[in-house]
Design an enzyme around this catalytic site. Sequence first.
Site, PDB file in Angstrom:
ATOM      1  N   LYS A  21       0.839  -1.202   0.000  1.00 43.89           N
ATOM      2  CA  LYS A  21       0.000   0.000   0.000  1.00 43.89           C
ATOM      3  C   LYS A  21       0.878   1.258   0.000  1.00 43.89           C
ATOM      4  CE  LYS A  21      -2.840   0.513   3.675  1.00 43.89           C
ATOM      5  NZ  LYS A  21      -2.863   1.912   4.154  1.00 43.89           N
ATOM      6  N   ASP A 318       2.417  -1.161  12.050  1.00 47.47           N
ATOM      7  CA  ASP A 318       1.079  -1.638  11.666  1.00 47.47           C
ATOM      8  C   ASP A 318       0.820  -3.081  12.108  1.00 47.47           C
ATOM      9  OD1 ASP A 318       0.411   0.775  10.523  1.00 47.47           O
ATOM     10  OD2 ASP A 318       1.074   0.207   8.524  1.00 47.47           O
TER      11      ASP A 318
HETATM   12  C1  S3P Z   1       2.641   4.660   6.219  1.00 47.58           C
HETATM   13  C2  S3P Z   1       3.290   4.992   7.375  1.00 47.58           C
HETATM   14  C3  S3P Z   1       2.850   4.554   8.697  1.00 47.58           C
HETATM   15  C4  S3P Z   1       1.875   3.381   8.631  1.00 47.58           C
HETATM   16  C5  S3P Z   1       0.845   3.576   7.572  1.00 47.58           C
HETATM   17  C6  S3P Z   1       1.473   3.760   6.214  1.00 47.58           C
HETATM   18  C7  S3P Z   1       3.148   5.203   4.939  1.00 47.58           C
HETATM   19  O1  S3P Z   1       2.206   5.630   9.349  1.00 47.58           O
HETATM   20  O2  S3P Z   1       1.257   3.198   9.878  1.00 47.58           O
HETATM   21  O3  S3P Z   1      -0.026   2.461   7.531  1.00 47.58           O
HETATM   22  O4  S3P Z   1       2.741   4.720   3.867  1.00 47.58           O
HETATM   23  O5  S3P Z   1       3.955   6.141   4.991  1.00 47.58           O
HETATM   24  P1  S3P Z   1       3.040   6.746  10.179  1.00 47.58           P
HETATM   25  O6  S3P Z   1       3.939   7.418   9.254  1.00 47.58           O
HETATM   26  O7  S3P Z   1       1.983   7.672  10.722  1.00 47.58           O
HETATM   27  O8  S3P Z   1       3.734   5.972  11.259  1.00 47.58           O
END
Ligand code: S3P
Length: 433
Positions: A21, A318
Site C-alpha cells: 500500500k 502496523d
Molecule cells: C505509512 C506509514 C505509517 C503506517 C501507515 C502507512 C506510509 O504511518 O502506519 O499504515 O505509507 O507512509 P506513520 O507514518 O503515521 O507511522
Amino acid sequence: MEMVIGKSSQIQGELNLPGDKSISHRSVIFNSIAKGTAEITNISLGQDCISTINIMRSMGVEVNLDDQDLTTVTIKGVGRTGLQEPNIVLDAGNSGTTMRLISGLLSTQPFFSVLTGDDSLRSRPMGRIISPLKQMGANINGRDGNTKAPFAIQGSLLQGIEYTMPVASAQLKSCLILAAINSTGETVLHQPALSRDHTEKMLGNMGVDIHNEGLQLTIQPFNGEFQSTDVNVPADISSAAFWIVAGLCHKQGKITLKNVGINPSRSGILDVMSAMGGNITIKNSTIVAGEEVGDIVVESSELVGVEIGGDIIPRLIDEIPIIALAACFAKGKTIIRDASDARNKESDRLSITASELTKFGADIEELDDGIIVNGVGSLNGTTCESFDDHRIAMMEAIAAILSKGQTTIKNSDCVAISYPMFWDDLSILTGDQ
Ligand code: S3P
C-alpha cells in the site's frame, strides 16, 4: 457485514498478495507530477489507494486501469507544474498516507484546495504535519486549532527548514520531503528512529537529491522534471503479517507468500517472529526497483514470549495487533513498549487490540505505550468488532481460525481498505472453498 468463522483444521498453501500500500500510494503521487506515462503493476487497489488515485484525477491526472489485468494502472504524468486546481473537496477517505503526503504536495501548488476524510481520518492528529509546514511558510489551516482535518491550503512558495521530527513517522517525513523539493533552500530532517523509507528510495531513483546520514535526511530543492518510472509493486508485508502469524501459530500451518517486500525499514515483524522461535525462511530474495523482495515461507512453530520496544517499533508499527495475537499462543510473557503512536492509527490499536483479544480469552493488559500479553496457548471464539479498522478485522479473522468454536466479526467489510481479496485468500488457505 458480519463474518462468521470457525476454527480451521489447517492453514496451508501459497499466495500472491496485494501490492504494498505504501509503495502504491507513492508510485501514483510521484508519477502524477512526472513527465511521461508510467505503468504500475501489482498496485494495491484497496480503498486507500483508490482515494489517492481519485484525488490525483481531480487535479487533472489521467490514471487508467488496465481492463485485462486488474492490478495494473497507467499514469499520464502532468509534470511538475501541470496539476490543476481541484473544483471539489478532496476526500482521502480512511487513508492517512493520502492525506499527509498530498498535503505536502498541495502546500507548494499555485492554487487553493480543501482536504477531508472519513470520521476516523478526521479524528487523527494532523498537527504533526501542519506545524512544520507552517514553519516552511505554508498557508494551511485546519480544524481544532490546526490539528485536524478538514483543512484548507492556499499553495505558495515555501522555504526549506531544519526540523526535528517529534515522531518516527514516514507519512510526516514524506509530507515534508514533498514540500521540500518545491521549496527554496535545503531541508534537513532529524528523525527519532528510522521509519519506512520508500519515499527516499523512489524519489531518489527519480533524481531527487536526498542525502541520508544516520537518522538525518538532507533534501535539496528539485529543479526540472521527474521522469516517469514504471514500478512493479512488491506484495505488502503488512498483509503478509496475518498469514505469517496464522502459519506459525496453527498446528497444521505451512504457507508460502510470494514476492513480498522485505525492505528492512518494514521487516520488524520477521525479526520479532524469528526471535519468538518462528520457523521462517526467506527464499529467492532479490532487489526490485531498489526494494528488497523475497518469498516468505512459514511453518507451525512453538513460540516463546519476547520484549520489544525502541527503534524496532516504527519497523512494525502496523503489525502490533497481529503480534499481540501471536503472543497469546507463545509460552510466557510478551511486552510491547514505545508504541503509543499505534493509538493514532485507523483506530486506537492498543486499546482495541486489548479489549477485543480479551473477548477471545486472552490474558492481555494495555499500557500507556504498549501491551503486555501472557501466553494462554488457546483462545475461544467470540463476537467481536472491527471498529472499522481493516487491520483489527484481519487480526480477528486469524484469531477466529485459531480459536475453539465460532467467531462473529462485526463490520468486517473494512478489510477492503488494504486487502479486498482477504476473505478469498482465507478460504484458499483453510481449504474451506
Ligand atoms: C505509512 C506509514 C505509517 C503506517 C501507515 C502507512 C506510509 O504511518 O502506519 O499504515 O505509507 O507512509 P506513520 O507514518 O503515521 O507511522
